[in-house]
Design an enzyme around this catalytic site. Structure first.
Site, short mmCIF file in Angstrom:
data_model
loop_
_atom_site.label_atom_id
_atom_site.label_comp_id
_atom_site.label_asym_id
_atom_site.label_seq_id
_atom_site.Cartn_x
_atom_site.Cartn_y
_atom_site.Cartn_z
N THR A 1 52.38 78.46 -42.30
CA THR A 1 53.63 77.73 -42.20
C THR A 1 54.68 78.34 -43.11
O THR A 1 54.36 79.00 -44.11
CB THR A 1 53.48 76.26 -42.64
OG1 THR A 1 53.13 76.23 -44.03
CG2 THR A 1 52.46 75.52 -41.82
N ASP A 2 55.94 78.10 -42.77
CA ASP A 2 56.98 78.24 -43.78
C ASP A 2 56.70 77.16 -44.81
O ASP A 2 55.98 76.19 -44.56
CB ASP A 2 58.37 78.07 -43.14
CG ASP A 2 59.46 78.68 -43.99
OD1 ASP A 2 59.24 78.92 -45.20
OD2 ASP A 2 60.56 78.94 -43.45
N TRP A 3 57.29 77.28 -46.00
CA TRP A 3 56.95 76.40 -47.11
C TRP A 3 57.42 74.97 -46.82
O TRP A 3 58.62 74.68 -46.85
CB TRP A 3 57.56 76.94 -48.39
CG TRP A 3 56.64 77.84 -49.16
CD1 TRP A 3 56.38 77.75 -50.50
CD2 TRP A 3 55.87 78.96 -48.70
NE1 TRP A 3 55.48 78.73 -50.87
CE2 TRP A 3 55.15 79.48 -49.78
CE3 TRP A 3 55.69 79.55 -47.44
CZ2 TRP A 3 54.28 80.56 -49.68
CZ3 TRP A 3 54.84 80.64 -47.32
CH2 TRP A 3 54.14 81.13 -48.43
N GLY A 4 56.48 74.09 -46.50
CA GLY A 4 56.81 72.70 -46.19
C GLY A 4 57.03 72.42 -44.72
O GLY A 4 57.58 71.38 -44.37
#
Length: 560
Positions: free
Chosen positions: A227-230
């Site tokens: 994932t992208d962060w979050g």
């Protein structure tokens, strides 16, 4: 590493830990089975290696080479540039024990006001895909993995966490997915990073059509998807959809969902094993120790050469190149406070830094300087009066201008295509004097140029990296001839952009322009632009004659 054997020995809790990051930039280690952690680092124009746990920003990161951003390097149209930059970045990753670099970023520039355009290569998927693949190959040649991002249709910032990119299949296939297809098939990246947004109603992190059918099924990708962060929403749904690693992790609820899902049968253990296995294979392949072979001085010189190669001369009535022996009138805060990189997660703590002021001083260029405007955007009539008074004694004026960090940054889209008002006020006042004006622009995106007719020369440096000041001096004084060509269209006004009326206005981003992005729209609609895709001048004049085109098999050879 025997991945299949380890999967049998790992507990469900350990597998749940493996598919979740920790300490912001790492995967979880499993000391019991001697499984080490894999370390990631922000990119993409260099490394932002954090010195302590968490996100410490640019000031808390180790020194690295800040190379020209993708918006800049794309104007070189040169895969070799990107390969060499990638090799250098890979060596710096090895120095700092970074196993996966988060980049390159390859999303399409759909609208010139998108806040993260400086990280992206082009409005054209073929050009962007080819350059991205070259950079991937360069980085990974050093034994370091990359994470191509942000997959997919992440073309706006205002609502990126919850936005829904609503697009037709043709637009996705020909434009927005095509760039990733080229990067994945030709670059063979270690990992792919999914975007925050939804695509046609489904978040990328749990979009099985995107991750399983397209990425893995059609394109043959066999690496890790993070994932992208979050960007996580439903951990069980994401595992089923082909999402392996949640970053930055340390999310108790997601661990609980995995364990409960296995316990109640809503999550197939095979889905968890597949994700954990991909993490293990990445750890096995990339967690290695290498000798420190990073040469910051050589990388700085590479950054300088690429910045000089990629700058675009937009206009020149003969004012450039300047003579090194004459005294110059120099205006603009960006002369002393060069904007050389984008703002946000890609900001790098440069190992070295060259401003135009420093480069002028090192060469013994005689000049007199006035600020003319404040870089922070404050209005300043007094600064303009001071600049005009200085300019009175000169026939030529060199103005350093452009988009500042406050005007252009990750996390938000620009409201328009205008330069800051205080810079426009200075340029308007100078235009009325009749002086010969050379404008040097910095910034990651096109801007409106209401002063273009009054300027004698416009040199666009884009965001040239830490050696941008030296490269700028090379170009201004003719030591290097500008050879960059625009990798995106520059409209005359923002109102001319097909998505201008709706872009960034709400969470539902409707791609009504379909495949008509950038030059595809302007050429089809017959709309006038300020500078077309592929445009760029030189200090040399060329003439072309005897054009011919011949078919060769399935290709066409064009010559002149």
């Amino acid at each position: 590493m025997d991945v299949e054997k380890l999967l049998k020995e790992l507990t469900v809790e350990e597998k749940a830990a493996l598919v979740s990051g920790t300490d912001f930039m790492y995967t979880n280690a499993v000391p019991r089975l001697k499984i080490p952690a894999l370390r990631t680092s922000d990119g993409p124009p260099g490394l932002r290696v954090q010195t302590e746990g968490g996100d410490n920003g640019v000031t808390g990161s180790l020194p690295a080479t800040a190379f020209p951003t993708a918006a800049t390097t794309a104007c070189g149209w040169d895969e070799e540039n990107l390969t060499r930059i990638g090799e250098a970045m890979g060596r710096e990753c090895r120095k700092y024990g970074v196993h996966v670099l988060l980049g390159p970023a390859v999303n399409i520039k759909r609208n010139p006001t998108a806040g993260r355009n400086f990280e992206y290569f082009s409005e054209d998927p073929y050009l962007a895909g080819k350059l991205a693949a070259a950079q991937i190959r360069g980085i990974q040649s050093q034994g370091v993995g990359v994470s191509v991002k942000h997959f997919a249709l992440n073309n706006a910032e205002n609502f990126r966490f919850m936005g829904d990119s609503v697009a037709d299949l043709r637009a996705m296939r020909e434009i927005y997915l095509k760039v990733f297809e080229i990067a994945v098939r030709e670059g063979k990246p270690a990992t792919v990073m999914c975007a925050y947004n939804k695509i046609n109603g489904t978040y990328c992190s749990q979009n099985g059509w995107l991750l399983n059918e397209i990425l893995r099924g059609e394109w043959g990708f066999d690496g890790l998807v993070m994932t992208d962060w979050g960007a996580m929403h439903d951990r069980v749904a994401s595992l089923k959809a082909g999402l392996d690693l949640e970053m930055p992790g340390d999310t108790r609820i997601c661990r609980r969902w995995i364990l409960d899902g296995i316990a109640d049968g809503s999550l197939d253990p095979a889905d968890l094993d597949r994700a954990a296995g991909r993490v293990l294979r990445a750890v096995d392949r990339y967690v290695k120790e290498y000798p420190d072979e990073a040469d910051f001085a050589a990388h700085n010189e590479l950054a300088r050469r690429v910045a000089g190669d990629c700058a675009v001369l937009l206009k020149n009535d003969g004012l450039l190149p300047l003579a090194e022996g004459e005294e110059l009138c120099v205006l603009g805060d960006l002369f002393t406070r060069i904007r050389y990189q984008g703002a946000g997660s890609s900001m790098i703590n440069p190992a070295m830094l060259s401003t135009p002021e420093k480069a002028f001083d090192e060469r013994g260029i005689r000049y007199r300087f006035a600020r003319g405007y404040a870089e922070n955007g404050e209005a300043g009539e007094a600064l303009i009066r001071e600049a005009l008074a200085l300019a009175e004694g000169f026939e030529k004026v060199v103005v350093f201008a452009g988009l500042t960090d406050a005007a252009e940054s990750e996390g938000c889209d620009r409201a328009d295509m205008k330069l800051p008002e205080n810079q426009l006020a200075l340029l308007e006042a100078l235009g009325k004097t009749g002086k010969k004006i050379a404008v040097v622009l910095f910034g990651g995106s096109p801007v409106e140029l209401p002063f273009a007719e009054r300027a004698s020369a416009i040199l666009d440096m884009y965001l040239p990296g830490q050696s941008g000041g030296a490269a700028c001096a090379d170009l201004l004084f003719g030591r290097v001839s500008p050879s960059g060509r625009l990798a995106e269209t520059w409209p005359e006004r923002y109102e001319d952009v097909p998505s201008a009326a709706t872009f960034g206005k709400g969470p539902n981003e409707i791609y009504r322009d379909s495949v008509f992005v950038g030059y595809r729209y302007y050429a089809t609609a017959g709309r006038r632009v300020r500078y077309p895709f592929g445009y760029g001048l030189s200090y040399t004049k060329f003439s072309y004659s005897d054009f011919r085109a011949e078919r060769e098999g399935e290709g066409i050879r064009v010559g002149c």
